[in-house]
Design a protein around this motif. Structure first.
Motif, PDB file in Angstrom:
ATOM      1  N   ALA A   1       0.827  -1.212   0.000  1.00 57.93           N
ATOM      2  CA  ALA A   1       0.000   0.000   0.000  1.00 57.93           C
ATOM      3  C   ALA A   1       0.860   1.260   0.000  1.00 57.93           C
ATOM      4  CB  ALA A   1      -0.935   0.004   1.197  1.00 57.93           C
ATOM      5  N   LEU A   2       0.446   2.249  -0.777  1.00 58.18           N
ATOM      6  CA  LEU A   2       1.064   3.555  -0.704  1.00 58.18           C
ATOM      7  C   LEU A   2       0.580   4.285   0.545  1.00 58.18           C
ATOM      8  CD1 LEU A   2       0.969   4.914  -4.379  1.00 58.18           C
ATOM      9  CD2 LEU A   2       2.662   3.438  -3.271  1.00 58.18           C
TER      10      LEU A   2
ATOM     11  N   GLY B   1       4.778   7.737  -2.143  1.00 55.68           N
ATOM     12  CA  GLY B   1       3.982   7.134  -1.075  1.00 55.68           C
ATOM     13  C   GLY B   1       4.733   6.117  -0.252  1.00 55.68           C
ATOM     14  N   GLY B   2       6.051   6.289  -0.122  1.00 60.98           N
ATOM     15  CA  GLY B   2       6.860   5.384   0.685  1.00 60.98           C
ATOM     16  C   GLY B   2       7.292   4.120  -0.030  1.00 60.98           C
ATOM     17  N   ARG B   3       7.043   4.036  -1.340  1.00 60.68           N
ATOM     18  CA  ARG B   3       7.418   2.843  -2.090  1.00 60.68           C
ATOM     19  C   ARG B   3       8.023   3.214  -3.437  1.00 60.68           C
ATOM     20  NH1 ARG B   3       6.172  -1.714   0.098  1.00 60.68           N
ATOM     21  NH2 ARG B   3       4.683  -1.725   1.823  1.00 60.68           N
ATOM     22  N   GLU B   4       8.837   2.297  -3.949  1.00 60.15           N
ATOM     23  CA  GLU B   4       9.310   2.443  -5.317  1.00 60.15           C
ATOM     24  C   GLU B   4       8.307   1.778  -6.244  1.00 60.15           C
ATOM     25  OE1 GLU B   4      13.225   1.660  -8.130  1.00 60.15           O
ATOM     26  OE2 GLU B   4      12.834   0.290  -6.457  1.00 60.15           O
ATOM     27  N   VAL B   5       7.853   2.529  -7.218  1.00 58.45           N
ATOM     28  CA  VAL B   5       6.975   1.989  -8.253  1.00 58.45           C
ATOM     29  C   VAL B   5       7.757   1.993  -9.556  1.00 58.45           C
ATOM     30  CG1 VAL B   5       4.778   2.222  -9.468  1.00 58.45           C
ATOM     31  CG2 VAL B   5       4.966   2.968  -7.084  1.00 58.45           C
ATOM     32  N   ARG B   6       7.771   0.863 -10.227  1.00 59.06           N
ATOM     33  CA  ARG B   6       8.466   0.753 -11.506  1.00 59.06           C
ATOM     34  C   ARG B   6       7.434   0.643 -12.621  1.00 59.06           C
ATOM     35  NH1 ARG B   6      11.675  -4.501 -10.372  1.00 59.06           N
ATOM     36  NH2 ARG B   6       9.597  -4.932  -9.558  1.00 59.06           N
TER      37      ARG B   6
ATOM     38  N   ASP C   1     -10.191   2.771  -0.769  1.00 58.32           N
ATOM     39  CA  ASP C   1      -9.326   2.553   0.390  1.00 58.32           C
ATOM     40  C   ASP C   1      -7.903   3.031   0.156  1.00 58.32           C
ATOM     41  OD1 ASP C   1     -11.377   1.481   1.841  1.00 58.32           O
ATOM     42  OD2 ASP C   1     -10.757  -0.604   1.611  1.00 58.32           O
ATOM     43  N   GLY C   2      -7.485   3.187  -1.104  1.00 61.07           N
ATOM     44  CA  GLY C   2      -6.129   3.640  -1.389  1.00 61.07           C
ATOM     45  C   GLY C   2      -5.546   2.953  -2.604  1.00 61.07           C
TER      46      GLY C   2
END
Length: 232
Positions: free
Chosen positions: A42-43, A163-168, A178-179
């Motif tokens: 989740a982001l 959002g706290g994550r790496e998205v490729r 919900d997100g």
């Protein structure tokens, strides 16, 4: 001495999920997807459906195409529009800058015209009424009337920290009220396989609750092995 980077760096070809893989996530709640990844993916909750989903049905799933902008910029986002394919979700990073919009209704209109399925950003957006009229689902941090620049540098088709994550680019995005959840490309089949079990467990618990179930903990056993104690 640092050299001036190119205004745009674009990766046109990246691995993409198949149509069948995308279809496997269609209509699946984001909570199920997180459960299938052991609670991850989740982001940040700061990235939420625009308008909290009041006026747009904010549900979407599809491959990510990433636009990595700097703060207060959207050049990479504009460039990404040239490369969006039918069903893509444009993930536009703005380094979480909150001082101006990451995009507005015209960008959403062009994304719709390209066949894009949604838009995700770690900045706010603007032109809410126009975005509602366009109807493309969007997830952002809020609303602001301030406009960004289009100066660069930026990248398209690579990855973005959001959002706290790496998205490729090519990762699966699943988003609803919900997100937003990100499924790494290499885990797509694994997560699809696990979703069947998650759905089975969820439906079984739903059925139990409908029948009156209201005691999820085995207190007798917890007292017996001293994981729980009563005190005066």
């Amino acid at each position: 001495m640092i050299e001036e980077p190119p205004l745009l760096t674009i990766r046109k070809d990246f691995p993409r999920p198949t149509a069948a893989q995308v279809d496997a996530f269609r209509g699946v709640p984001t909570g199920f997807v997180c459960d299938a990844m052991d609670g991850t993916g989740a982001l940040s909750l700061s990235i939420r459906p625009i308008g909290d989903g009041r006026d747009i049905d904010c549900t979407a799933c599809g491959p990510a195409i990433c636009a990595d902008n700097g703060p207060a910029d959207l050049l990479a986002t504009l460039a990404a529009l040239h490369h969006v394919q039918e069903g893509d979700i444009l993930v536009a990073g703005a380094d979480a800058h909150q001082g101006c919009a990451a995009a507005g209704d015209r960008v959403m209109g062009m994304l719709r015209n390209r066949g894009g399925a949604g838009f995700v950003t770690d900045g706010p957006m603007r032109d809410y009424a126009g975005i509602v009229s366009v109807g493309v689902p969007a997830w952002c941090t809020g609303l602001t009337p301030a406009s960004p620049f289009a100066k660069g540098p930026g990248t398209v088709g690579r990855s973005v920290l959001i959002g706290g994550r790496e998205v490729r680019s090519g990762d699966m995005i699943v988003a609803d009220r919900d997100g937003v959840v990100v499924v790494p490309f290499e885990r797509i089949d694994e997560v699809i396989d696990r979703l069947a079990r998650v759905r089975e467990l969820e439906e079984a618990l739903d059925a139990d609750v409908e029948k009156g179930f209201c005691e999820p903990l085995d207190f007798a056993e917890m007292i017996a092995d001293k994981r729980a104690v009563f005190v005066d």
